[in-house]
Design a protein around this motif. Structure first.
Motif, short mmCIF file in Angstrom:
data_model
loop_
_atom_site.label_atom_id
_atom_site.label_comp_id
_atom_site.label_asym_id
_atom_site.label_seq_id
_atom_site.Cartn_x
_atom_site.Cartn_y
_atom_site.Cartn_z
N VAL A 279 0.85 -1.19 0.00
CA VAL A 279 0.00 0.00 0.00
C VAL A 279 0.88 1.23 0.00
N GLY A 280 0.65 2.09 -0.97
CA GLY A 280 1.37 3.34 -1.08
C GLY A 280 0.49 4.48 -0.62
N ILE A 281 -0.17 5.10 -1.58
CA ILE A 281 -1.01 6.26 -1.30
C ILE A 281 -2.46 5.80 -1.18
N SER A 282 -3.11 6.20 -0.08
CA SER A 282 -4.52 5.89 0.14
C SER A 282 -5.06 6.93 1.11
N GLU A 283 -6.34 6.83 1.38
CA GLU A 283 -6.92 7.74 2.37
C GLU A 283 -6.27 7.51 3.73
N GLU A 284 -6.08 6.24 4.08
CA GLU A 284 -5.52 5.90 5.39
C GLU A 284 -4.06 6.31 5.54
N THR A 285 -3.24 6.10 4.50
CA THR A 285 -1.80 6.36 4.62
C THR A 285 -1.43 7.82 4.39
N ALA A 286 -2.18 8.52 3.53
CA ALA A 286 -1.78 9.88 3.15
C ALA A 286 -2.91 10.90 3.19
N GLY A 287 -4.12 10.46 3.53
CA GLY A 287 -5.24 11.38 3.54
C GLY A 287 -5.80 11.66 2.16
N ALA A 288 -5.49 10.80 1.18
CA ALA A 288 -5.98 10.99 -0.19
C ALA A 288 -7.50 10.98 -0.21
N LYS A 289 -8.08 11.82 -1.03
CA LYS A 289 -9.54 11.92 -1.13
C LYS A 289 -10.09 11.32 -2.42
N GLY A 290 -9.25 11.17 -3.45
CA GLY A 290 -9.79 10.73 -4.72
C GLY A 290 -8.94 9.73 -5.48
N LEU A 291 -7.88 9.20 -4.85
CA LEU A 291 -7.06 8.23 -5.57
C LEU A 291 -6.30 7.33 -4.62
N SER A 292 -5.81 6.24 -5.16
CA SER A 292 -4.87 5.36 -4.46
C SER A 292 -3.80 4.95 -5.45
N MET A 293 -2.62 4.61 -4.94
CA MET A 293 -1.53 4.13 -5.78
C MET A 293 -0.71 3.14 -4.97
N ASN A 294 -0.53 1.94 -5.54
CA ASN A 294 0.10 0.86 -4.81
C ASN A 294 1.00 0.04 -5.73
N LEU A 295 1.86 -0.77 -5.12
CA LEU A 295 2.71 -1.69 -5.86
C LEU A 295 2.10 -3.08 -5.73
N THR A 296 1.85 -3.71 -6.87
CA THR A 296 1.29 -5.06 -6.89
C THR A 296 2.34 -6.02 -7.42
N VAL A 297 2.41 -7.17 -6.79
CA VAL A 297 3.34 -8.23 -7.20
C VAL A 297 2.51 -9.42 -7.65
N ILE A 298 2.79 -9.91 -8.87
CA ILE A 298 2.18 -11.16 -9.32
C ILE A 298 3.29 -12.20 -9.31
N PRO A 299 3.24 -13.15 -8.38
CA PRO A 299 4.31 -14.16 -8.29
C PRO A 299 4.47 -14.94 -9.60
N PRO A 300 5.63 -15.57 -9.79
CA PRO A 300 5.87 -16.35 -11.01
C PRO A 300 4.75 -17.35 -11.28
N GLY A 301 4.28 -17.37 -12.53
CA GLY A 301 3.26 -18.32 -12.96
C GLY A 301 1.91 -18.14 -12.31
N SER A 302 1.70 -17.05 -11.60
CA SER A 302 0.46 -16.86 -10.86
C SER A 302 -0.51 -15.92 -11.54
N SER A 303 -1.72 -15.94 -11.01
CA SER A 303 -2.78 -15.07 -11.48
C SER A 303 -3.76 -14.85 -10.33
N PRO A 304 -4.22 -13.62 -10.15
CA PRO A 304 -5.24 -13.39 -9.14
C PRO A 304 -6.59 -13.89 -9.62
N LYS A 305 -7.55 -13.87 -8.73
CA LYS A 305 -8.92 -14.21 -9.11
C LYS A 305 -9.46 -13.15 -10.07
N ALA A 306 -10.31 -13.58 -10.99
CA ALA A 306 -10.95 -12.64 -11.91
C ALA A 306 -11.84 -11.70 -11.09
N HIS A 307 -11.87 -10.42 -11.49
CA HIS A 307 -12.59 -9.43 -10.72
C HIS A 307 -12.88 -8.19 -11.57
N PHE A 308 -13.63 -7.26 -11.01
CA PHE A 308 -13.82 -5.95 -11.63
C PHE A 308 -13.98 -4.92 -10.54
#
Length: 132
Positions: A28-57
């Motif tokens: 977690v980088g920038i969020s309401e909780e970490t920085a007081g952001a009101k309209g955005l978030s910015m984070n680093l995501t890691v997808i491990p080798p050969g992996s995939s997260p669950k399908a989502h929207f």
């Protein structure tokens, strides 16, 4: 225009990852909780080798992704029938409500991406999408 002197610049240095609803390590980088952001978030995501997260929207939020490392296939759309492959240096935009599922194409190296949304919530507003 008056200058609000109470506002300040914030630095966030995440020390450990959290698990996302899609089962990915997430710094977690920038969020309401970490920085007081009101309209955005910015984070680093890691997808491990050969992996995939669950399908989502993301029902009400746009997503912008910058792929820092790796090759990722993103399956998207109705029943995840569409697909695109992105590489380091690519920017990816996902509109609200579009089902998607990224897949790390490497079996040996993690894929790393900066993910930003017009949602300040630290824990993403994610809706599961039933794969068919």
């Amino acid at each position: 225009m008056s200058l609000d002197l109470k506002r300040k610049v914030i630095t966030v240095r995440p020390q450990e990852s959290i698990a996302t609803k899609q089962n990915l390590p997430y710094y977690v980088g920038i969020s309401e909780e970490t920085a007081g952001a009101k309209g955005l978030s910015m984070n680093l995501t890691v997808i491990p080798p050969g992996s995939s997260p669950k399908a989502h929207f993301h029902k009400d939020f746009e997503t912008a992704i910058y792929l820092l490392k790796g090759r990722v296939e993103t399956r998207f759309g109705e029943n995840l029938k569409e697909s695109m492959i992105n590489e380091e240096g690519d920017f990816v935009f996902i509109p609200p409500g579009v089902p998607h599922k990224p897949v790390n194409l490497s079996e040996t190296e993690p894929a790393l991406a900066i993910v930003s949304r017009n949602d300040p919530n630290e824990h993403e507003n994610v809706m599961p999408y039933g794969e068919k």
